[in-house]
Design a protein around this motif. Sequence first.
Motif, PDB file in Angstrom:
ATOM      1  N   LEU A   1      -1.046   6.396  -0.070  1.00  0.00           N
ATOM      2  CA  LEU A   1      -0.461   7.713  -0.299  1.00  0.00           C
ATOM      3  C   LEU A   1      -0.669   8.046  -1.769  1.00  0.00           C
ATOM      4  O   LEU A   1      -0.101   7.399  -2.648  1.00  0.00           O
TER       5      LEU A   1
ATOM      6  N   GLU B   1       0.157   2.540  -2.122  1.00  0.00           N
ATOM      7  CA  GLU B   1       1.393   3.228  -1.799  1.00  0.00           C
ATOM      8  C   GLU B   1       1.475   3.594  -0.319  1.00  0.00           C
ATOM      9  O   GLU B   1       0.552   4.170   0.248  1.00  0.00           O
TER      10      GLU B   1
ATOM     11  N   PHE C   1      11.019   3.009   1.760  1.00  0.00           N
ATOM     12  CA  PHE C   1      10.660   1.770   1.068  1.00  0.00           C
ATOM     13  C   PHE C   1      11.540   1.465  -0.133  1.00  0.00           C
ATOM     14  O   PHE C   1      11.450   0.392  -0.713  1.00  0.00           O
TER      15      PHE C   1
HETATM   16  N1  MHF Z   1      11.616   9.710  -6.913  1.00  0.00           N
HETATM   17  C1  MHF Z   1      10.400   9.500  -6.483  1.00  0.00           C
HETATM   18  N2  MHF Z   1      10.115   8.352  -5.838  1.00  0.00           N
HETATM   19  C2  MHF Z   1       8.884   8.098  -5.368  1.00  0.00           C
HETATM   20  O1  MHF Z   1       8.666   7.025  -4.793  1.00  0.00           O
HETATM   21  C3  MHF Z   1       7.867   9.054  -5.591  1.00  0.00           C
HETATM   22  C4  MHF Z   1       8.207  10.229  -6.293  1.00  0.00           C
HETATM   23  N3  MHF Z   1       9.456  10.431  -6.708  1.00  0.00           N
HETATM   24  N4  MHF Z   1       7.280  11.161  -6.565  1.00  0.00           N
HETATM   25  C5  MHF Z   1       5.911  10.864  -6.327  1.00  0.00           C
HETATM   26  C6  MHF Z   1       5.757  10.091  -5.094  1.00  0.00           C
HETATM   27  C7  MHF Z   1       6.184  10.796  -3.847  1.00  0.00           C
HETATM   28  N5  MHF Z   1       6.615   9.710  -3.010  1.00  0.00           N
HETATM   29  C8  MHF Z   1       7.262   9.833  -1.792  1.00  0.00           C
HETATM   30  C9  MHF Z   1       8.075  10.927  -1.550  1.00  0.00           C
HETATM   31  C10 MHF Z   1       8.756  11.039  -0.349  1.00  0.00           C
HETATM   32  C11 MHF Z   1       8.601  10.074   0.635  1.00  0.00           C
HETATM   33  C12 MHF Z   1       9.323  10.223   1.919  1.00  0.00           C
HETATM   34  O2  MHF Z   1      10.228  10.989   2.021  1.00  0.00           O
HETATM   35  N6  MHF Z   1       8.960   9.450   2.907  1.00  0.00           N
HETATM   36  C13 MHF Z   1       9.641   9.410   4.192  1.00  0.00           C
HETATM   37  C14 MHF Z   1       8.642   9.575   5.319  1.00  0.00           C
HETATM   38  C15 MHF Z   1       8.083  10.943   5.396  1.00  0.00           C
HETATM   39  C16 MHF Z   1       7.188  11.149   6.587  1.00  0.00           C
HETATM   40  O3  MHF Z   1       6.596  10.185   7.110  1.00  0.00           O
HETATM   41  O4  MHF Z   1       7.088  12.292   6.990  1.00  0.00           O
HETATM   42  C17 MHF Z   1      10.332   8.063   4.331  1.00  0.00           C
HETATM   43  O5  MHF Z   1      11.274   7.971   5.125  1.00  0.00           O
HETATM   44  O6  MHF Z   1       9.953   7.111   3.620  1.00  0.00           O
HETATM   45  C18 MHF Z   1       7.782   8.984   0.386  1.00  0.00           C
HETATM   46  C19 MHF Z   1       7.127   8.865  -0.832  1.00  0.00           C
HETATM   47  C20 MHF Z   1       6.473   8.475  -3.722  1.00  0.00           C
HETATM   48  N7  MHF Z   1       6.587   8.909  -5.092  1.00  0.00           N
END
Ligand code: MHF
Length: 782
Positions: A224, A266, A314
């Motif tokens: 990612l 990632e 995660f």
């Molecule tokens: N505060 C923060 N933490 C991060 O880890 C991060 C950032 N910002 N900004 C840049 C990227 C964006 N990232 C992200 C942002 C959101 C999800 C998230 O909401 N994931 C969901 C699944 C979403 C789906 O599959 O549709 C989860 O439940 O993990 C994951 C990584 C990782 N990075």
Amino acid sequence: MLQCLRQTVLRSNTLKNFIYKNEKLNRNIVDIYRFICTEKKQQCNFNLINSKSNNSINNNSSSGSNLSYSGLKSYYSTHVNSEDKKVTILDLKKKYQEGKPLTMVTAYDYCSGKEVDRAGIDMILVGDSLGMVMLGEKSTTSVTMDQVIHHSKAVIKGNKRAFVVGDMPFGSFEASPRDAVQNAIRLVKETQVDAIKLEGGKKHQDKIKAIVEAGIPVMGHIGLTPQSVSSFGGFKLQGKTAEEANKILEDALALQEAGCFAIVIEMVPHAVATSLTRMLKIPTIGIGAGNGTSGQVLVYHDMLGMYSDFLPKFVKQYANISKHIQEALSNFKQEVTSRSFPDSLHSFSMKENELNEYLTPLDNQKKIEKQQLLYENSEILKNTSKKSTVSTSIQEPNTTQSVSKPLDDNNTKLNNNIIENVKKQMNSKVLEDKKKKPKVVVIGAGAMGSFFSAKLAQNNLADLWMVSGWKEHVDHINKKGLILHNIGGETQEIRSIKATLDSLDVIKDGSYPDLALVLVKSNSTKQAALTAAKMISGNPNAVVLTLQNGIGNRESLESCIQEKGYKNVVWQGVTSNGAQVVSPGHVKHTGHGLTYLASPNLKLGVNSEMLQPKSKEEHQALEALSEILNQAGILTQLSYDVDSLVWGKVVVNAAINPLSAVLGVPNGYLVQNEYSKQMMKKIIVEGMDVCKAKGIRLPYGEDSEEGFKYVAQIAERTKANYSSMLQDVIRGQQTEIDSINGVIVEEGEKLDIPVQYNKMIMEMVLSCHKKNDHISLATCNK
Ligand SMILES: Nc1nc(=O)c2c([nH]1)NC[C@@H]1CN(c3ccc(C(=O)N[C@@H](CCC(=O)O)C(=O)O)cc3)CN21
Ligand SMILES: CC(C)C(=O)C(=O)O
């Protein structure tokens, strides 16, 4: 090439393992994560995988991080790490080759950079996630070179040791190798970061090569890649299909070939990240990529519980700082609103004659104001020397070493119902239903017993009873109230306390206390235990809490209560508040200090999420009690290491109390006189050696110089105080010597550790127990 690598993997028979494990992960990934985290301290080869990889997590917590508090001094000093040598790319390589996991955490400013560095984390990433956590954007795509530079400069200032990686923002490198080199050079030149990171695989090989050729280490980033969020359709798991996984593997190999020194992976399935880690010759740093990578990275604000917009699956929250921030801010608001902040400890005074001179011309108009101001000035003046006491007293107990070890079920002898009820009672009675206050009985009405009673009764937080054998004190409290002389100089008359010589009075109406707080001298603990047992006999949900000095009191209370057939919990704490009963019915608060509460059933568990249900409930009950004390104005925190707490205090008391008692001097004298200073040192060294042999981690570490400094600070802070032991000797009473120096001697002799100085001073105090006729308080006050 890929085919060939796949063959190798197959031959090594690990693919089956991955597939098996992948299923397991799908089934119960939460449990596995819990397993990883909780077994971290043990030789953990992630047994479920049976990994032969030299990158598997091992037990080497060699980060050198010592997050335990070793006094505010170390907090404010820029260096606390033993390994304060700058981490170089060679160190990272070596660690990787030795199979030691690499750690990386983001930081975006001076303070966070300093914290991450102090913790001994290998690498700091000034990630473009700053756009989201620092600037509130919804993605990272708007982040500019100027912003990354601005934040990197601050991080670099806070960092001494960690390897710092600066992130290349979206648009800073994609167009051409020339752009990429120019911007990478600018980032390094203007900020002094050690390396840069950029997102993307194969397609950016040429830019990476060019930057590496320019002499800048490059960290890749695949899986990612948030800068491409729009083309992914959200922050979603990557590499879910065989095809996607292959693409990621190809990218990883391309980045390695281009010269990256490491790659961030990632949000990809564990098996994909693990397999490609094994195929690479450079370290992988995973985030949401399972436990088979060469290292892990998390976003600072996520792992500390300071970012609430979203929480990727995660992320493990190692703390809930936001909660503390909210508590602190609302306390500030409340104290300012009620005008209790700033108090004299946080204000400045001026010389009385100067103030007089300044006020005299105004005197005729406003006489009363002048007297008032002179008085307030003198109170501030009095407290000036104690200023450090308060501001240094807010220290974290040793909770940040978040091993999060779930408690052994058998470890808690607690009846589920009891805890549930305690929790309900504490919560409902105190925190929600103000009318139904908890009934609290304080056993022992000495300085501490009276101080705690006054504080708890003053805000009407508890229906408070005091049990004491001191008739004049009891009579005064019942007839004229308990008078609390606060540090700021103001007095309060507390009328709501019921005091009695006969504990049966407390329960004669058929209602039994919810909390029995034991604050008698250690030598009266057995008797107090009988009283406590009586007090709780009709309430299986009641809790007994001891805040006494010395070792063995909690155990003694518990065994008495168990002998009587009760199952109530006995908690323990220590307090560094200073108090003195100045005359019957009058208690003076002489020094602010923290109070710690602990249960022997709650060890090492920091993250309440990880506690077993029973312990979790007890934890909540303990938190509820801590909250009551905080509401009462007694600054309280939970601790997870009872031994550290009580032994930490015993060593302090062992050095100050008996010397002051034998010499007949206030605490401050002990650090002013060279001879008494040396005696203190010897007593401390012996005490600390005993603790070391017993495997007890003292709050001030194990270096005896640090131990002495800590004790000396306390003696200095309380320089005008006469220790309770001296007061006992003067009054011709038994002292607490047996449970202080006595336990050091006893344990030392058992473990064959020299304790002759403790023994000598103990025997001197014991000889004072009888021979006190010739001393009087008046002699001592001279
Ligand atoms: N505060 C923060 N933490 C991060 O880890 C991060 C950032 N910002 N900004 C840049 C990227 C964006 N990232 C992200 C942002 C959101 C999800 C998230 O909401 N994931 C969901 C699944 C979403 C789906 O599959 O549709 C989860 O439940 O993990 C994951 C990584 C990782 N990075
Ligand atoms: C999440 C990490 C790896 C990152 O790229 C960032 O913080 O920007």
